[in-house]
Design a protein around this motif. Structure first.
Motif, short mmCIF file in Angstrom:
data_model
loop_
_atom_site.label_atom_id
_atom_site.label_comp_id
_atom_site.label_asym_id
_atom_site.label_seq_id
_atom_site.Cartn_x
_atom_site.Cartn_y
_atom_site.Cartn_z
N ARG A 114 17.39 4.59 -5.54
CA ARG A 114 16.14 4.75 -5.95
C ARG A 114 15.14 3.62 -5.32
N ASP A 156 15.96 8.28 -4.01
CA ASP A 156 14.44 9.10 -4.61
C ASP A 156 13.34 7.91 -4.24
N ARG A 157 12.65 8.51 -3.03
CA ARG A 157 11.75 7.75 -2.40
C ARG A 157 12.35 6.91 -1.50
N SER A 205 13.36 12.87 -9.52
CA SER A 205 14.26 12.23 -10.24
C SER A 205 15.18 13.30 -10.57
N CYS A 256 17.32 14.86 -8.09
CA CYS A 256 18.09 14.12 -7.26
C CYS A 256 19.36 13.95 -8.03
N HIS A 313 23.79 7.30 -5.91
CA HIS A 313 22.27 7.91 -6.01
C HIS A 313 21.48 6.37 -5.75
#
Ligand code: NYM
Ligand code: MG
Length: 210
Positions: free
Chosen positions: A44, A99-100, A23, A26, A42
């Motif tokens: 996630r 993020d993932r 996190s 990112c 961004h």
């Protein structure tokens, strides 16, 4: 050959165990790219804001129970709902820093004992990342960053299993980063990688998993 207005954005995915620093890295990357005037967004996963994400959130908070195969599919559905807007953004030249992604889905579910190949199926066909940046950290070192929280999966024993499953998914094209490096040094390396990935992706078609 092609004009810059046609250049697409890159799909850059961060993966790694909990407390590997995804996190933080990112966010730093997104801010730096923004400061350079690049189009960047961004994302996630899980995206906890949607109806599927709220169910996932309740499951992770141990407020509800679900069968392992059902929750696995829900995590995948949570990604599929984002696909139209992801493809639109990429087409419009927006780089996505994620993020993932599906690799988390497979690593966490197969760590419970579900068949790895079965776990890959629901995510087959998702937009393929132009780069997977894996923040590698021994669980020992991740634990020193503070105790895991209260969410499901946040135990040392389970994280060890997740790390072993991630190893099975790694391909030579993954960018393996030493997540124990100082934050700024790691970010500098990540920024250099991301810059090259963004340049290379510009005129390439978006691939599909797996
Ligand atoms: N997780 C995440 C899964 O089990 N499957 C998935 O498909 C994804 C994307 O959710 N421990 C797990 C990994 C994490 C947890 O993620 C929540 P985060 O990044 O802590 O919000
Ligand atoms: Mg977490």
């Amino acid at each position: 050959m092609s004009t810059s207005s046609l250049a697409r954005g890159a799909l850059i995915v961060f993966e790694g165990c909990d407390r590997s620093g995804k996190s933080t890295q990112c966010l730093m990357l997104v801010e730096r790219l923004k400061a350079l005037g690049k189009r960047v967004q961004h994302l996630r996963f899980p995206d906890r804001s949607t109806p599927t994400g709220q169910k996932i959130n309740a499951y992770l908070a141990n407020a509800s129970e679900m069968q392992d195969d059902k929750i696995h599919q829900l995590f995948s559905e949570n990604r599929w709902e984002a696909v139209p807007s992801m493809l639109e953004a990429l087409k419009n030249g927006t780089t996505l820093v994620v993020d993932r992604y599906a690799f988390s889905g497979v690593a966490f579910s197969s760590a419970k004992g579900l068949d790895l190949e079965w776990c890959k199926k629901p995510d087959a066909g998702l937009p393929a990342p132009d780069a997977v940046i894996y923040l590698d950290i021994p669980i020992e070192a991740a634990m020193k960053r503070g105790d895991f929280g209260n969410e499901r999966y946040e135990t040392r024993a389970f994280q060890e299993k997740v790390a072993a499953q991630y190893k099975k998914l790694q391909t030579p094209s993954w960018m393996m980063m030493d997540a124990r490096l100082p934050i700024d040094q790691l970010q500098a390396d990540i920024f250099n990688i991301a810059s090259k990935v963004i340049a290379d992706a510009q005129n390439a078609p978006v691939g599909k998993l797996w």
